[in-house]
Scaffold this motif. Sequence first.
Motif, PDB file in Angstrom:
ATOM      1  N   ASN A   1      16.119  -1.809  -4.949  1.00 41.85           N
ATOM      2  CA  ASN A   1      15.309  -1.828  -3.732  1.00 41.85           C
ATOM      3  C   ASN A   1      13.988  -2.543  -3.960  1.00 41.85           C
ATOM      4  N   ASN A   2      13.355  -2.276  -5.120  1.00 38.70           N
ATOM      5  CA  ASN A   2      12.092  -2.948  -5.426  1.00 38.70           C
ATOM      6  C   ASN A   2      12.287  -4.450  -5.528  1.00 38.70           C
TER       7      ASN A   2
ATOM      8  N   ARG B   1      11.605  -9.812  -3.079  1.00 37.41           N
ATOM      9  CA  ARG B   1      12.184 -11.040  -2.538  1.00 37.41           C
ATOM     10  C   ARG B   1      11.783 -11.237  -1.083  1.00 37.41           C
ATOM     11  N   ARG B   2      11.779 -10.131  -0.310  1.00 39.74           N
ATOM     12  CA  ARG B   2      11.372 -10.238   1.091  1.00 39.74           C
ATOM     13  C   ARG B   2       9.925 -10.690   1.208  1.00 39.74           C
ATOM     14  N   GLN B   3       9.052 -10.098   0.374  1.00 44.68           N
ATOM     15  CA  GLN B   3       7.650 -10.485   0.413  1.00 44.68           C
ATOM     16  C   GLN B   3       7.468 -11.947   0.041  1.00 44.68           C
TER      17      GLN B   3
ATOM     18  N   GLU C   1       8.614 -13.988   2.991  1.00 43.18           N
ATOM     19  CA  GLU C   1       7.633 -13.955   4.069  1.00 43.18           C
ATOM     20  C   GLU C   1       6.425 -14.824   3.732  1.00 43.18           C
ATOM     21  N   SER C   2       5.963 -14.749   2.469  1.00 43.36           N
ATOM     22  CA  SER C   2       4.828 -15.569   2.050  1.00 43.36           C
ATOM     23  C   SER C   2       5.161 -17.049   2.141  1.00 43.36           C
ATOM     24  N   SER C   3       6.395 -17.392   1.718  1.00 43.84           N
ATOM     25  CA  SER C   3       6.822 -18.789   1.786  1.00 43.84           C
ATOM     26  C   SER C   3       6.899 -19.266   3.226  1.00 43.84           C
TER      27      SER C   3
END
Length: 242
Positions: free
Chosen positions: A163-164, A169-171, A174-176
């Motif tokens: 999960n971490n 990866r999601r963060q 989103e940043s990209s």
Amino acid sequence: MNHNYSKFIGENVKVNLGGPESRLGTLSIVASDFLAIQGDDGIMFYQLSHVKGISVQSTSSPTQTVERSDYEDMRFTEVLNAFKYKQVRINRGGPESVVGLLRKTSADYIELLVDKQIVILAVYHIKSFSPVFENEEESSNSGNSGNSGKNEKKNKVNSNNSNNSNNNRRQQNESSSSQNESNNESSNAAMESSNAQNESSSKSSSSSKSSSSSSNYKKKRSNGGTRSRSNNSLSDRGWTKL
């Protein structure tokens, strides 16, 4: 060889000198193809073909009187058959040790029910076996339960790590995406500024052309007026332009 072991019946002996199959107990039976010892955890049967040797404990108590057993006239497979439909432990340790319900026996193999699975073992590879008592069975189940709990903890840790990793990866995604949007906005602003400059340049060029045309027109009109006045002056003087 079994006759040599027979003279130690009633003595405290150690079967095999080391390893998981080594046990201490009172030698109670020596039959044609197996022997048995009585220990603190009950009776244990060994196939003679897997017994590497026995040692008599020099500090043992005097020889004990051993009552005759019905197993003495049996062979090893017949003793196994006597424990059919009971919980038994096959071998004492290592990867070949297993505990289960003895379902079937024959001269060549046995069948055990182990955790809802049928396990088939060759009789030749059975080094020893013993009946499993209730306290030993509970201890075995407790050990399995403990292992199950450890596995559950490991699975939870692995799940948390997964999960971490997904959150990271999601963060990152989103940043990209935010950076891409910012770059696109900057690019669009630059394009709009460039278009505005081009429009301004076009307007300046048009204005310059218009001013130039107006100036040329005025010059032409001025030249025409000068020529007309010059001709009139010559006519007034009585001269004729050839």
